[in-house]
Design a protein around this motif. Structure first.
Motif, PDB file in Angstrom:
ATOM      1  N   UNK A 131     -10.470-106.995   6.796  1.00 16.17           N
ATOM      2  CA  UNK A 131     -10.776-105.737   6.121  1.00 16.17           C
ATOM      3  C   UNK A 131      -9.727-104.702   6.492  1.00 16.17           C
ATOM      4  N   UNK A 132      -9.507-103.737   5.591  1.00 13.09           N
ATOM      5  CA  UNK A 132      -8.516-102.697   5.852  1.00 13.09           C
ATOM      6  C   UNK A 132      -8.894-101.435   5.103  1.00 13.09           C
ATOM      7  N   UNK A 133      -8.740-100.278   5.775  1.00 17.97           N
ATOM      8  CA  UNK A 133      -8.934 -98.982   5.144  1.00 17.97           C
ATOM      9  C   UNK A 133      -7.623 -98.496   4.543  1.00 17.97           C
ATOM     10  N   UNK A 134      -7.729 -97.743   3.436  1.00 17.42           N
ATOM     11  CA  UNK A 134      -6.559 -97.053   2.907  1.00 17.42           C
ATOM     12  C   UNK A 134      -6.226 -95.876   3.812  1.00 17.42           C
ATOM     13  N   UNK A 135      -5.020 -95.324   3.639  1.00 15.46           N
ATOM     14  CA  UNK A 135      -4.566 -94.246   4.518  1.00 15.46           C
ATOM     15  C   UNK A 135      -5.459 -93.017   4.436  1.00 15.46           C
ATOM     16  N   UNK A 136      -6.018 -92.744   3.256  1.00 14.26           N
ATOM     17  CA  UNK A 136      -6.898 -91.582   3.114  1.00 14.26           C
ATOM     18  C   UNK A 136      -8.350 -91.902   3.439  1.00 14.26           C
ATOM     19  N   UNK A 137      -8.647 -93.157   3.764  1.00  8.54           N
ATOM     20  CA  UNK A 137      -9.998 -93.537   4.140  1.00  8.54           C
ATOM     21  C   UNK A 137     -10.974 -93.624   2.990  1.00  8.54           C
ATOM     22  N   UNK A 138     -10.494 -93.542   1.755  1.00  7.78           N
ATOM     23  CA  UNK A 138     -11.400 -93.550   0.606  1.00  7.78           C
ATOM     24  C   UNK A 138     -11.594 -94.941   0.016  1.00  7.78           C
ATOM     25  N   UNK A 139     -10.738 -95.883   0.411  1.00  9.46           N
ATOM     26  CA  UNK A 139     -10.858 -97.248  -0.068  1.00  9.46           C
ATOM     27  C   UNK A 139     -10.962 -98.205   1.116  1.00  9.46           C
ATOM     28  N   UNK A 140     -11.716 -99.268   0.919  1.00 17.67           N
ATOM     29  CA  UNK A 140     -11.798-100.354   1.891  1.00 17.67           C
ATOM     30  C   UNK A 140     -11.550-101.654   1.142  1.00 17.67           C
TER      31      UNK A 140
END
Length: 701
Positions: free
Chosen positions: A581-590
């Protein structure tokens, strides 16, 4: 295969470094053996073990779809497009001239053809059938000397004697035994019986061993027959706890594995091992599996499923006789614990030696034996003095299990079987090694590195001079994952240990532990509530969200670190088999990458990729796609516009997250185990199952 696409940006590979992994050790004829890597085979000769006698490359390289005959005269390999090749290894032949057989196929399913070699490599057979089909497969037998097709069968894969004088086919009519010099009809048939089922078949040069099951009495037994005539010579009735019989090469002894449990509804194995019988049924020796040191389960995990099995002994036992029958290798394994191999003398029952972490072991002759250990060492041991220091023949790499990039992209920290390595991304130069490290992370300013160890310690070290800044120790189990927690008043790291249901928070300067997170996944399956610990997690770049996945075929959860209740949400419709799993840089997508065989635990490789939208108090599915292979790793670029996806084939695809389309593909030669973008987005790193690290410049400004 991953979707075909044209790269949207100028990714260029600038470095590949690391030692290739030894996939397996293959005994050959005439005192030789081969080590298989993703790039091909290295053949060693006992006359001079310190020098590679012959190198056989596989072009293009692939993992692990290649097989070498015992004579090292024929090679079977499959390229990344699924084509199957049978090649004669002749010095004077070009590759085109040496190809005996070429078969198209699908590299990701069970329905593609496969090719198998006889023990000495004089024969081979093509298996062509479809998964889940009612039609029996077509089996075509070839003579490899000239590639001639000899005969074709419907169903019943051939099993050859060690000298290749005979082979056996298991068919609906019974066991059909053939003389390899006369293939028109079988020599004889061992018919099936409605009251007796056939479980297993083993062959030596002289013996046909058939394991049968008497349905009425619910009892297995073994028949030993003369393979040339079919004459029944001996019968061994197996005890209730016995599982498998292996005959010695001379047919005078039987090694029988056994397993005993406590009889509970969810049984625990309490004893396992090997019994050595004469063929007349006399018990000569019994060898017991060693105990497993239990890993303590924290009280927070009471009633929660964890990844560690509870069996107190090694429960998986395999045996292998030396060619002369004078010694017996017994390998004790477990789903979690490190394998242990014992070498016994068959006459006295004396334990000659014990090896920990050795995946392959075989006696090369009456004087020495060769081993391949899980840390990549190939060694020769003297059977007369097995406790003496072995001779190291070669050192190979081990699979990389964890990857971290420094924020400036100049350093890569790689975790493998032996520990962690710190290398420069520009050229792979080794800077530092940390023995026993199991997890690693960098601080945002690239001044320090945090390491977790197999004994549960956590160390904070300076990157400038490798000085130890602080050390924490509150675990009795290996550290699985570390993450630097940004935007905190004091340097803080999040840690997860094996079998722990808590993600703990440590202030690095003081070594003080903050209030842990109780990270439990809860599922309702068929009316039963299941609680499961996570065994991996990722942290959002802002540090306010944590996503964790379970070890089992379930999904993931997301926790809000600023919320007193910790749990943000747990999805009702969980994806299967989340591998990364990985978060996007802005934290709005996983992003979640998945791997799941069809039909449960077995079947063709399938996988999935999903993008989840994260709002203040909700996680919702935004985009998903099914794939025809496993997804092993995912990572977002620094501006969240690209998602890198690594596959079991070795491909890395690029997804435009705004268009939700595949826009590029990069290539490695084996399954991708880790991906990471540098913080400035200019570099992408990938680690693979073959022990190599690939570095690409992304072309981003």
């Amino acid at each position: 295969m991953p979707p075909t696409a044209t790269p949207e940006s100028s990714f260029s590979e600038t470095a590949v470094f690391g030692d290739p992994v030894a996939q397996q050790l293959l005994p050959l004829t005439n005192g030789r053996f081969a080590i298989q890597t993703v790039h091909g085979f290295a053949i060693y000769d006992e006359a001079d073990l310190m020098t590679v006698a012959q190198s056989i490359p596989v072009e293009p390289p692939g993992w692990p779809n290649s097989t070498l005959s015992a004579s090292a005269e024929h090679l079977v390999w499959r390229d990344k497009n699924g084509r199957l090749f049978v090649q004669r290894l002749a010095d004077e032949a070009t590759l085109d001239e040496a190809i005996l057989l070429e078969v198209p196929g699908n590299p990701n399913g069970w329905d593609h053809p496969s090719f198998h070699l006889s023990p000495q490599g004089n024969f081979g057979w093509l298996f062509d059938g479809e998964a889940y089909s009612d039609e029996p497969p077509v089996v075509t037998l070839y003579r490899l000397q000239d590639g001639a097709e000899l005969v074709q069968f419907r169903g019943g894969l051939p099993q050859f004697t060690s000298d290749e004088a005979f082979f056996v086919r298991d068919t609906a009519e019974g066991l059909l035994i053939y003389d390899t010099t006369r293939l028109t009809e079988p020599l004889y048939t061992v018919p099936r019986d409605e009251e007796i089922s056939i479980w297993d078949i083993d062959l030596t040069a002289d013996w046909l061993q058939i394991t049968k099951y008497l349905r009425a009495e619910k009892r297995p037994f073994v028949e030993l027959r003369d393979v040339a005539t079919g004459e029944l010579l001996h019968t061994h009735v197996m005890a209730d706890d016995e599982t498998r019989v292996t005959p010695s090469p001379d047919g005078q002894s039987l090694a029988v594995t056994f397993k005993q449990d406590d009889g509970a509804d969810s049984p625990t194995v309490v004893a396992a091992g090997v019994r050595l019988y004469t063929v007349s049924g006399e018990l000569r020796h019994e060898f017991l599996a060693p105990q497993i040191s239990p890993v303590p389960i924290p009280s927070a995990c009471a009633g929660v499923w964890t990844s560690r099995r509870s069996d107190p002994v090694y429960s998986l036992v395999s045996v292998d006789f030396a060619p002369d029958g004078r010694s017996l290798n017994v390998t004790y394994n477990d789903y979690v614990a490190t394998p242990v191999t014992h070498l016994y003398a068959t006459d006295s029952g004396e334990k000659l030696a014990e090896f920990t972490g050795h995946e392959s072991l075989f006696v090369a002759n009456g004087r020495s034996f060769i081993s391949l250990s899980t840390d990549g060492l190939v060694q020769q041991w003297d059977t007369a003095t097995p406790d003496a220091t072995p001779q190291t023949i070669a050192r190979y790499g081990t699979p990389i299990t964890d990857l971290a990039l420094s924020n400036n992209g100049e350093l890569a920290a790689l975790v493998n079987e032996t520990g962690a390595e710190l290398r420069r991304t520009a050229d792979g130069e080794l800077i530092q090694q940390y023995a026993g490290a199991t997890a690693v992370t960098f601080d945002p300013d690239d001044q320090t590195i945090v390491l977790g160890f197999v004994d549960g310690r956590i160390q904070w070290r300076s990157l400038a001079d490798d000085s130890l800044l602080s050390e924490m120790s509150d675990y009795a189990a290996p550290i699985r994952r570390l993450a630097y927690w940004p935007n905190q008043p004091e340097p803080t790291v999040l840690a997860l240990a094996e079998n722990d249901c808590r993600v703990t928070r440590w202030q690095l300067a003081t070594g003080r532990q903050l209030e842990p997170l109780h990270t439990i996944l809860t599922f309702d399956e068929y009316g039963d509530v299941i609680q499961m610990s996570i065994d991996d997690f990722t942290l959002s770049p802002t540090g306010n969200l944590l996503a964790g996945r379970s070890w089992f075929m379930y999904g993931f959860g997301v926790w809000d670190l600023s919320n007193d209740s910790n749990i943000l949400t747990e999805l009702e419709d969980q994806p299967l088999g989340v591998r990364d799993l990985a978060f996007s840089a802005d934290g709005r997508l996983l992003a979640t990458g998945e791997a799941w065989p069809l039909g449960g635990w077995v079947g063709p490789e399938r996988g999935g990729l999903r993008l989840w939208q994260i709002d203040e108090d909700n996680v919702s599915l935004r985009w998903s796609t099914e794939l025809d292979q496993f997804v092993g790793a995912v990572a977002f670029s620094n501006n969240s516009s690209l998602l890198a996806v690594g596959y079991s084939s070795g491909d890395v695809t690029l997804v435009n997250t705004h268009l939700e389309q595949f826009v590029g593909r990069l290539e490695t030669v084996s399954g991708v185990t880790g991906l990471a973008f540098a913080a400035d987005g200019r570099l992408l790193a990938a680690t693979t199952r073959d022990g190599l690290t690939h570095i690409w410049q992304t072309g981003s400004p």
